[in-house]
Motif scaffolding. Sequence first.
Motif, PDB file in Angstrom:
ATOM      1  N   UNK A 210       0.837  -1.206   0.000  1.00  0.00           N
ATOM      2  CA  UNK A 210       0.000   0.000   0.000  1.00  0.00           C
ATOM      3  C   UNK A 210       0.870   1.253   0.000  1.00  0.00           C
ATOM      4  N   UNK A 211       1.957   1.210   0.760  1.00  0.00           N
ATOM      5  CA  UNK A 211       2.864   2.364   0.801  1.00  0.00           C
ATOM      6  C   UNK A 211       3.579   2.534  -0.538  1.00  0.00           C
ATOM      7  N   UNK A 212       3.958   1.424  -1.136  1.00  0.00           N
ATOM      8  CA  UNK A 212       4.630   1.492  -2.433  1.00  0.00           C
ATOM      9  C   UNK A 212       3.712   2.095  -3.492  1.00  0.00           C
ATOM     10  N   UNK A 213       2.443   1.702  -3.465  1.00  0.00           N
ATOM     11  CA  UNK A 213       1.477   2.253  -4.424  1.00  0.00           C
ATOM     12  C   UNK A 213       1.295   3.754  -4.207  1.00  0.00           C
ATOM     13  N   UNK A 214       1.250   4.175  -2.956  1.00  0.00           N
ATOM     14  CA  UNK A 214       1.099   5.602  -2.659  1.00  0.00           C
ATOM     15  C   UNK A 214       2.324   6.380  -3.129  1.00  0.00           C
ATOM     16  N   UNK A 215       3.510   5.821  -2.930  1.00  0.00           N
ATOM     17  CA  UNK A 215       4.723   6.483  -3.411  1.00  0.00           C
ATOM     18  C   UNK A 215       4.721   6.582  -4.936  1.00  0.00           C
ATOM     19  N   UNK A 216       4.293   5.525  -5.580  1.00  0.00           N
ATOM     20  CA  UNK A 216       4.222   5.534  -7.048  1.00  0.00           C
ATOM     21  C   UNK A 216       3.240   6.600  -7.529  1.00  0.00           C
TER      22      UNK A 216
ATOM     23  N   UNK B 101      11.616   3.701  -4.773  1.00  0.00           N
ATOM     24  CA  UNK B 101      10.886   2.538  -5.290  1.00  0.00           C
ATOM     25  C   UNK B 101      11.846   1.527  -5.921  1.00  0.00           C
ATOM     26  N   UNK B 102      12.843   2.007  -6.654  1.00  0.00           N
ATOM     27  CA  UNK B 102      13.833   1.108  -7.265  1.00  0.00           C
ATOM     28  C   UNK B 102      14.654   0.397  -6.193  1.00  0.00           C
ATOM     29  N   UNK B 103      15.033   1.122  -5.140  1.00  0.00           N
ATOM     30  CA  UNK B 103      15.802   0.516  -4.052  1.00  0.00           C
ATOM     31  C   UNK B 103      15.009  -0.591  -3.365  1.00  0.00           C
ATOM     32  N   UNK B 104      13.738  -0.323  -3.120  1.00  0.00           N
ATOM     33  CA  UNK B 104      12.888  -1.315  -2.470  1.00  0.00           C
ATOM     34  C   UNK B 104      12.732  -2.529  -3.383  1.00  0.00           C
ATOM     35  N   UNK B 105      12.543  -2.298  -4.675  1.00  0.00           N
ATOM     36  CA  UNK B 105      12.372  -3.394  -5.625  1.00  0.00           C
ATOM     37  C   UNK B 105      13.641  -4.241  -5.714  1.00  0.00           C
ATOM     38  N   UNK B 106      14.799  -3.591  -5.783  1.00  0.00           N
ATOM     39  CA  UNK B 106      16.039  -4.359  -5.887  1.00  0.00           C
ATOM     40  C   UNK B 106      16.329  -5.105  -4.589  1.00  0.00           C
ATOM     41  N   UNK B 107      15.996  -4.519  -3.446  1.00  0.00           N
ATOM     42  CA  UNK B 107      16.172  -5.207  -2.170  1.00  0.00           C
ATOM     43  C   UNK B 107      15.255  -6.419  -2.092  1.00  0.00           C
ATOM     44  N   UNK B 108      14.065  -6.271  -2.627  1.00  0.00           N
ATOM     45  CA  UNK B 108      13.118  -7.382  -2.643  1.00  0.00           C
ATOM     46  C   UNK B 108      13.642  -8.513  -3.523  1.00  0.00           C
ATOM     47  N   UNK B 109      14.221  -8.167  -4.660  1.00  0.00           N
ATOM     48  CA  UNK B 109      14.781  -9.184  -5.550  1.00  0.00           C
ATOM     49  C   UNK B 109      15.974  -9.866  -4.896  1.00  0.00           C
ATOM     50  N   UNK B 110      16.793  -9.110  -4.172  1.00  0.00           N
ATOM     51  CA  UNK B 110      17.941  -9.689  -3.473  1.00  0.00           C
ATOM     52  C   UNK B 110      17.482 -10.663  -2.394  1.00  0.00           C
ATOM     53  N   UNK B 111      16.411 -10.314  -1.688  1.00  0.00           N
ATOM     54  CA  UNK B 111      15.871 -11.196  -0.659  1.00  0.00           C
ATOM     55  C   UNK B 111      15.353 -12.478  -1.272  1.00  0.00           C
ATOM     56  N   UNK B 112      14.695 -12.366  -2.422  1.00  0.00           N
ATOM     57  CA  UNK B 112      14.178 -13.543  -3.110  1.00  0.00           C
ATOM     58  C   UNK B 112      15.316 -14.441  -3.581  1.00  0.00           C
ATOM     59  N   UNK B 113      16.396 -13.863  -4.052  1.00  0.00           N
ATOM     60  CA  UNK B 113      17.533 -14.641  -4.524  1.00  0.00           C
ATOM     61  C   UNK B 113      18.209 -15.366  -3.372  1.00  0.00           C
ATOM     62  N   UNK B 114      18.251 -14.753  -2.204  1.00  0.00           N
ATOM     63  CA  UNK B 114      18.881 -15.368  -1.043  1.00  0.00           C
ATOM     64  C   UNK B 114      18.092 -16.560  -0.515  1.00  0.00           C
TER      65      UNK B 114
END
Length: 68
Positions: A4-10, A49-62
């Motif tokens: 919800x916060x990400x959508x509001x930021x977008x 938003x890009x930082x959050x997305x890349x952190x999310x991808x890094x978490x998924x890869x781990x």
Amino acid sequence: MKKAHLKKLEKAANFLREVYDDLETEGSDDFDEFGSRLDEAAAAIEDILEDVESASKDDDADEGFEVE
């Protein structure tokens, strides 16, 4: 970060871009005074938003690796 916060930021970044575009189209003095600041604010939000997305991808890869 919550979706919800990400959508509001977008949305916030999109609204800032719209105001920037409107002021640029009008060619008003407000564009000269505020245009660059609006653009920078939108870019900063998009960076978040890009930082959050890349952190999310890094978490998924781990998650694919297990440490014993």
